[in-house]
Each structure stands twice: as structure tokens, then as C-alpha cells.
Write a protein that holds these residues in place. Structure first.
Motif, mmCIF file in Angstrom:
data_model
loop_
_atom_site.group_PDB
_atom_site.id
_atom_site.type_symbol
_atom_site.label_atom_id
_atom_site.label_comp_id
_atom_site.label_asym_id
_atom_site.label_seq_id
_atom_site.Cartn_x
_atom_site.Cartn_y
_atom_site.Cartn_z
ATOM 1 N N UNK A 206 13.913 45.638 25.686
ATOM 2 C CA UNK A 206 12.726 45.424 24.870
ATOM 3 C C UNK A 206 13.011 45.189 23.399
ATOM 4 N N UNK A 207 14.194 45.591 22.950
ATOM 5 C CA UNK A 207 14.589 45.383 21.562
ATOM 6 C C UNK A 207 15.363 44.084 21.368
ATOM 7 N N UNK A 208 15.508 43.299 22.445
ATOM 8 C CA UNK A 208 16.231 42.032 22.349
ATOM 9 C C UNK A 208 17.738 42.169 22.376
ATOM 10 N N UNK A 209 18.238 43.296 22.835
ATOM 11 C CA UNK A 209 19.675 43.551 22.883
ATOM 12 C C UNK A 209 20.173 43.317 24.311
ATOM 13 N N UNK A 210 21.267 42.596 24.446
ATOM 14 C CA UNK A 210 21.834 42.325 25.770
ATOM 15 C C UNK A 210 22.196 43.623 26.472
ATOM 16 N N UNK A 211 21.832 43.689 27.749
ATOM 17 C CA UNK A 211 22.115 44.890 28.537
ATOM 18 C C UNK A 211 23.094 44.615 29.678
ATOM 19 N N UNK A 212 23.399 43.353 29.924
ATOM 20 C CA UNK A 212 24.308 42.978 31.010
ATOM 21 C C UNK A 212 25.202 41.838 30.539
ATOM 22 N N UNK A 213 26.169 41.509 31.368
ATOM 23 C CA UNK A 213 26.963 40.307 31.147
ATOM 24 C C UNK A 213 26.650 39.331 32.279
ATOM 25 N N UNK A 214 26.960 38.078 32.052
ATOM 26 C CA UNK A 214 26.712 37.043 33.053
ATOM 27 C C UNK A 214 28.008 36.281 33.277
ATOM 28 N N UNK A 215 28.317 36.045 34.534
ATOM 29 C CA UNK A 215 29.478 35.241 34.887
ATOM 30 C C UNK A 215 29.005 34.097 35.778
ATOM 31 N N UNK A 216 29.442 32.901 35.465
ATOM 32 C CA UNK A 216 29.057 31.720 36.235
ATOM 33 C C UNK A 216 30.318 30.996 36.687
ATOM 34 N N UNK A 217 30.380 30.678 37.967
ATOM 35 C CA UNK A 217 31.519 29.928 38.499
ATOM 36 C C UNK A 217 30.970 28.726 39.239
ATOM 37 N N UNK B 245 18.790 39.367 18.907
ATOM 38 C CA UNK B 245 19.753 39.919 17.973
ATOM 39 C C UNK B 245 21.159 39.704 18.519
ATOM 40 N N UNK B 246 22.041 39.258 17.648
ATOM 41 C CA UNK B 246 23.429 39.047 18.025
ATOM 42 C C UNK B 246 24.277 39.990 17.180
ATOM 43 N N UNK B 247 25.134 40.752 17.861
ATOM 44 C CA UNK B 247 25.949 41.756 17.191
ATOM 45 C C UNK B 247 27.422 41.353 17.212
ATOM 46 N N UNK B 248 28.203 41.955 16.331
ATOM 47 C CA UNK B 248 29.626 41.637 16.221
ATOM 48 C C UNK B 248 30.395 41.855 17.514
ATOM 49 N N UNK B 249 29.963 42.802 18.327
ATOM 50 C CA UNK B 249 30.700 43.099 19.559
ATOM 51 C C UNK B 249 30.276 42.218 20.734
ATOM 52 N N UNK B 250 29.416 41.241 20.511
ATOM 53 C CA UNK B 250 28.989 40.329 21.565
ATOM 54 C C UNK B 250 29.728 39.009 21.434
ATOM 55 N N UNK B 251 29.963 38.359 22.563
ATOM 56 C CA UNK B 251 30.644 37.074 22.516
ATOM 57 C C UNK B 251 30.286 36.218 23.723
ATOM 58 N N UNK B 252 30.701 34.974 23.649
ATOM 59 C CA UNK B 252 30.594 34.042 24.770
ATOM 60 C C UNK B 252 32.009 33.570 25.050
ATOM 61 N N UNK B 253 32.437 33.710 26.281
ATOM 62 C CA UNK B 253 33.767 33.252 26.671
ATOM 63 C C UNK B 253 33.598 32.149 27.713
ATOM 64 N N UNK B 254 34.258 31.040 27.497
ATOM 65 C CA UNK B 254 34.228 29.940 28.452
ATOM 66 C C UNK B 254 35.661 29.712 28.909
ATOM 67 N N UNK B 255 35.859 29.819 30.208
ATOM 68 C CA UNK B 255 37.193 29.602 30.783
ATOM 69 C C UNK B 255 37.106 28.402 31.710
ATOM 70 N N UNK B 256 38.075 27.545 31.607
ATOM 71 C CA UNK B 256 38.124 26.344 32.417
ATOM 72 C C UNK B 256 39.430 26.338 33.181
ATOM 73 N N UNK B 257 39.352 26.191 34.481
ATOM 74 C CA UNK B 257 40.552 26.176 35.314
ATOM 75 C C UNK B 257 40.415 25.118 36.376
ATOM 76 N N UNK B 258 41.485 24.860 37.057
ATOM 77 C CA UNK B 258 41.457 23.851 38.114
ATOM 78 C C UNK B 258 42.369 24.261 39.257
ATOM 79 N N UNK B 259 41.890 24.011 40.454
ATOM 80 C CA UNK B 259 42.693 24.088 41.655
ATOM 81 C C UNK B 259 42.625 22.698 42.269
ATOM 82 N N UNK B 260 43.760 22.048 42.335
ATOM 83 C CA UNK B 260 43.777 20.657 42.780
ATOM 84 C C UNK B 260 44.465 20.581 44.130
#
Length: 103
Positions: free
Chosen positions: A36-47, A83-98
Motif C-alpha cells: 500500500x505504500x508503493x514499496x516492492x514486496x516481491x521479486x519477479x523472474x521472467x524466462x 518509490x525506488x530505493x537504493x537497495x532495489x535493482x533490475x537485472x537482465x541476463x541474456x543467455x543462449x543454448x544453441x
């Protein structure tokens, strides 16, 4: 609390685009849930698994650089302050299996 629309471009040495990773446009990485305060409570992972036909793979093999186009949005916050805090981030990882089939 931020959505990210991501596209990857494969570039020639002169910066010309050879191909993009997603053929149907940028792919959305959904924002984490917020309280309710606009603070992230979870993380999200997308593959995402992307089939890549041989003709496109050949073009990509000619690439000397990658360009990442990331657009951030708070549209999913539904009018709440974000609200965005110093301890929050976005990580994008790119990999390949060929897997290459030789005929």
C-alpha cells in the motif's frame, strides 16, 4: 514497481541492425508487486525460450555488437506513487543454448 519492455538488437560493426531477438516487438518484464505504500514486496523472474531458425541464426553470427533497448514504465502502478530505493535493482541476463542440426 517498474515494468520493463526489452528488445535486443544484433548489430554490424558500423551499427547497422542485422536482426532483433524478439520478432514481435519488445517483450514485457512485469513489475514486482507493491504494498500500500508503493514499496516492492516481491521479486519477479521472467524466462523466455525463443526458437531461432537457421536463416536468422546465420545473420546473428555476423553481428559484432549487441544493443539492448530497455524502456521502463510505472503504468502498472495504477495511479499509486512509486518509490525506488537504493537497495532495489533490475537485472537482465541474456543467455543462449544453441542446438544445430547438421544434415
Amino acid at each position: 514497481p517498474i515494468d520493463a519492455d526489452v528488445q535486443v538488437f544484433f548489430l554490424q560493426e558500423n551499427g547497422a541492425v542485422l536482426d532483433s531477438l524478439f520478432t514481435d516487438g519488445p517483450q514485457r518484464i512485469a513489475a514486482a508487486q507493491v504494498n500500500g505504500d508503493g514499496i516492492s514486496t516481491t521479486t519477479v523472474s521472467t524466462e523466455q525460450i525463443i526458437p531461432y531458425p537457421p536463416e536468422r541464426l546465420e545473420a546473428v553470427r555476423q553481428a559484432s555488437n549487441l544493443a539492448l533497448d530497455v524502456r521502463l514504465s510505472t503504468a502498472s502502478s495504477m495511479g499509486r506513487n512509486v518509490q525506488i530505493y537504493q537497495d532495489q535493482d533490475i537485472a537482465i541476463r541474456l543467455g543462449a543454448i544453441v542446438r544445430v542440426k547438421s544434415e
